[in-house]
Scaffold this motif. Structure first.
Motif, short mmCIF file in Angstrom:
data_model
loop_
_atom_site.label_atom_id
_atom_site.label_comp_id
_atom_site.label_asym_id
_atom_site.label_seq_id
_atom_site.Cartn_x
_atom_site.Cartn_y
_atom_site.Cartn_z
N THR A 52 11.54 59.71 63.04
CA THR A 52 10.06 59.60 62.81
C THR A 52 9.55 58.26 62.63
O THR A 52 8.66 57.85 63.09
CB THR A 52 9.99 60.46 61.60
N SER A 53 10.37 57.49 62.02
CA SER A 53 10.07 55.90 61.72
C SER A 53 9.77 55.20 63.08
O SER A 53 8.94 54.55 63.14
CB SER A 53 11.07 55.24 61.04
N VAL A 54 10.73 55.58 64.03
CA VAL A 54 10.83 54.80 65.35
C VAL A 54 9.53 55.25 66.21
O VAL A 54 8.73 54.33 66.87
CB VAL A 54 11.87 55.14 66.23
N LEU A 55 9.27 56.64 66.12
CA LEU A 55 8.05 57.19 66.93
C LEU A 55 6.78 57.18 66.47
O LEU A 55 5.95 57.51 66.94
CB LEU A 55 8.55 58.51 67.49
N ALA A 56 6.75 56.87 65.13
CA ALA A 56 5.42 57.21 64.07
C ALA A 56 4.23 56.58 64.95
O ALA A 56 3.09 57.36 64.97
CB ALA A 56 5.55 56.67 62.73
N PRO A 57 4.37 55.36 65.51
CA PRO A 57 2.97 54.73 66.11
C PRO A 57 2.42 55.77 67.20
O PRO A 57 1.27 55.94 67.33
CB PRO A 57 3.48 53.53 66.57
N ALA A 58 3.44 56.57 67.95
CA ALA A 58 2.95 57.29 69.08
C ALA A 58 2.09 58.20 68.65
O ALA A 58 1.21 58.86 69.35
CB ALA A 58 4.11 57.89 69.84
N GLY A 59 2.14 58.78 67.30
CA GLY A 59 1.37 60.10 66.89
C GLY A 59 -0.02 59.67 66.41
O GLY A 59 -0.66 60.51 65.94
N MET A 60 -0.13 58.14 66.17
CA MET A 60 -1.47 57.73 65.58
C MET A 60 -2.06 56.98 66.11
O MET A 60 -2.46 55.73 65.39
CB MET A 60 -1.29 57.46 64.06
N LEU A 61 -1.82 56.20 67.56
CA LEU A 61 -2.17 55.32 68.03
C LEU A 61 -3.72 54.91 68.00
O LEU A 61 -4.11 53.94 67.68
CB LEU A 61 -1.87 55.15 69.77
N LEU A 62 -4.40 55.89 68.08
CA LEU A 62 -6.07 56.01 67.94
C LEU A 62 -6.21 55.40 66.49
O LEU A 62 -7.27 54.76 66.37
CB LEU A 62 -6.62 57.00 68.37
N GLU A 63 -5.78 55.98 65.61
CA GLU A 63 -5.74 55.56 64.30
C GLU A 63 -5.56 54.31 63.72
O GLU A 63 -6.31 53.55 63.04
CB GLU A 63 -5.31 56.60 63.25
N LEU A 64 -4.46 54.00 64.26
CA LEU A 64 -3.94 52.44 64.30
C LEU A 64 -5.13 51.51 64.89
O LEU A 64 -5.27 50.38 64.47
CB LEU A 64 -2.40 52.32 64.74
N SER A 65 -5.35 51.80 66.06
CA SER A 65 -6.22 51.00 66.97
C SER A 65 -7.63 50.91 65.88
O SER A 65 -8.03 49.82 65.85
CB SER A 65 -6.29 51.59 68.28
N ASN A 66 -8.51 52.09 65.55
CA ASN A 66 -9.52 51.78 64.82
C ASN A 66 -9.29 51.17 63.42
O ASN A 66 -10.27 50.20 63.17
CB ASN A 66 -10.01 53.13 64.68
N GLY A 67 -8.15 51.62 62.81
CA GLY A 67 -8.33 51.05 61.62
C GLY A 67 -7.80 49.66 61.44
O GLY A 67 -8.12 48.94 60.32
N LEU A 68 -6.92 49.07 62.02
CA LEU A 68 -6.75 47.80 62.31
C LEU A 68 -7.42 46.89 63.12
O LEU A 68 -7.09 45.58 63.30
CB LEU A 68 -5.10 47.85 62.81
N GLY A 69 -8.44 47.52 64.20
CA GLY A 69 -9.20 46.54 64.87
C GLY A 69 -8.47 45.88 66.03
O GLY A 69 -8.72 44.80 66.46
N VAL A 70 -7.47 46.70 66.65
CA VAL A 70 -6.78 46.35 67.97
C VAL A 70 -6.89 47.35 68.94
O VAL A 70 -7.48 48.17 68.58
CB VAL A 70 -5.30 46.00 67.40
N SER A 71 -6.57 46.91 70.05
CA SER A 71 -6.56 47.99 71.19
C SER A 71 -5.49 48.75 71.13
O SER A 71 -4.51 48.79 70.51
CB SER A 71 -6.55 46.94 72.68
N VAL A 72 -5.68 50.07 71.87
CA VAL A 72 -4.52 51.08 71.88
C VAL A 72 -3.43 50.52 72.38
O VAL A 72 -2.40 50.77 72.13
CB VAL A 72 -5.06 52.14 72.87
N ARG A 73 -3.50 49.38 73.29
CA ARG A 73 -2.44 48.93 74.09
C ARG A 73 -1.53 48.18 72.84
O ARG A 73 -0.34 47.92 72.92
CB ARG A 73 -2.62 48.07 75.22
N ASP A 74 -2.22 47.26 72.10
CA ASP A 74 -1.71 46.41 71.21
C ASP A 74 -1.24 47.23 69.81
O ASP A 74 -0.01 46.88 69.77
CB ASP A 74 -2.66 45.41 70.49
N ALA A 75 -1.93 48.46 69.95
CA ALA A 75 -0.91 49.28 68.83
C ALA A 75 0.24 49.96 69.50
O ALA A 75 1.29 50.26 68.82
CB ALA A 75 -1.91 50.55 68.49
#
Length: 375
Positions: free
Chosen positions: A9-32
């Protein structure tokens, strides 16, 4: 097994929330997505290196401390003020987290009889199946409803619980064979082991071209929302869990090579179904179910085949297999990111299918060579 759930879960976690990370951190989906790519690079390097540096440490202490680092690292990630800090925390956490999966396999081999080793190792790797079946959908739900910080806090809490449980229940005094220079030389001279490592790399590379961008690809190709994306992750993981259970039941009778060929074929069939059914949500979801049946079971079978190829080298080969798995994640997610950024959403599936076809061919060739050698 629970520790593998936390690790996966720790390794794969970003895959489950790419859009939220992108919006919350102000980066592109690719950067996330690079959180997975860079993390996989660290895991790739860290797995054999830490196996060498820690081969003389008691397995109970080693595994427990690894889970403690994962738990605290995820909790700290929940408070990361920006993308750069989150990335640094992730890389630091995973540099030690690389230990868990290969050393858990080695510990399992030490506490069961030889005739039960295949089924037991497959059972331990069910944790990774659960990470996809339960962990990633929970991440998707938590991030979608409460934000990505809450998702990281949830993983951290489970990690600390797993640490306490493992420390209380795993027996002490478990020591693996030391990993030294002679061990690595012996691994490098084994054609069978090198072939198996190549299979692992191909299998993982092929999958992560698509898997890393499951959510954005489903949104772009079908208009799927958070609920539909979470459902697909759940289908993938539940079927992976079912496949792993089936594999753990049949491997001691069928043999790890025949079992591996079966489940690699299922992965290829599922990825091909995703590719040629692109644009139709129900078709893609059904294809993911078939794909899921194969993914975790195939990984477990690779571990079993490596241990059986030369039990004396298991400490090194299992860590190297984990390393090439993470190498495959890095390569696959990087390729997938380039294709996604270029707007080539259908190409992800075609590339994934081509690489997985090569993986199946390699499995079949390795199986034929083993039979010809009478091993």
């Amino acid at each position: 097994m629970l520790g593998n759930f936390v690790t996966g879960t720790s390794v794969l976690a970003p895959a489950g929330m790419l859009l939220e990370l992108s919006n919350g951190l102000g980066v592109s989906v690719r950067d996330a997505g690079l959180l997975i790519t860079f993390g996989a690079v660290v895991l790739c390097i860290g797995s054999p290196l830490t196996a060498w540096l820690t081969s003389r440490i008691d397995r109970r202490l080693l595994l427990a401390m690894t889970l403690l680092v994962l738990g605290l690292g995820n909790l700290a990630s929940a408070f990361a003020p920006n993308y750069a800090v989150l990335l640094v925390l992730r890389l630091a956490m995973l540099s030690l987290g690389a230990l868990y999966t290969p050393q858990a396999a080695g510990a399992a081999a030490l506490i069961v009889p030889l005739e039960k080793r295949g089924g037991t190792m497959a059972y331990v790797f069910l944790g990774w199946s659960l990470a996809v079946a339960v962990g990633v959908p929970l991440i998707t739900f938590a991030a979608g409803h409460f934000g990505w910080r809450a998702a990281y806090a949830m993983i951290g809490t489970i990690g600390l619980f797993s640490f306490v449980l493992l420390w209380a229940r795993l027996p002490g005094g478990l020591s693996a064979a030391p990993v030294d220079l002679k061990t690595w030389v012996a691994v490098g001279r084994s054609r069978r082991i090198l072939t198996l490592l190549g299979v692992s790399s191909l299998q993982t590379s092929g999958q992560f071209v698509v898997f890393t961008y499951f959510g954005p690809l489903l949104t772009g190709l079908t208009g799927a929302g958070a609920a539909e994306i979470g459902l697909v992750f759940a289908i993938y993981g539940v079927c992976g869990f079912v496949g792993s259970v089936i594999a753990s039941r049949i491997v001691d009778g069928w043999g790890s090579y025949n079992t591996s060929a079966l489940f690699t074929s299922l992965m290829l069939a599922g990825i091909a179904g995703w590719t040629f059914g692109a644009g139709h949500f129900m078709v893609m979801a059904a294809a993911v179910a078939v794909w899921g049946l194969g993914f975790a079971a195939s990984n477990s079978m690779q571990q079993v085949r490596l241990v059986m190829a030369d039990p004396a080298l298991a400490g090194a080969t299992v860590s190297l297999n984990t390393s090439v798995l993470y190498l495959g994640q890095a390569v696959g997610s990087a390729i997938g990111g380039v294709l996604f950024a270029a707007g080539l959403l259908h190409a992800n599936g075609y590339v994934s299918t081509a690489v997985m076809s090569c993986a199946l061919l390699a499995v079949l060739l390795a199986t034929r060579e083993r039979r010809a050698a009478g091993a």
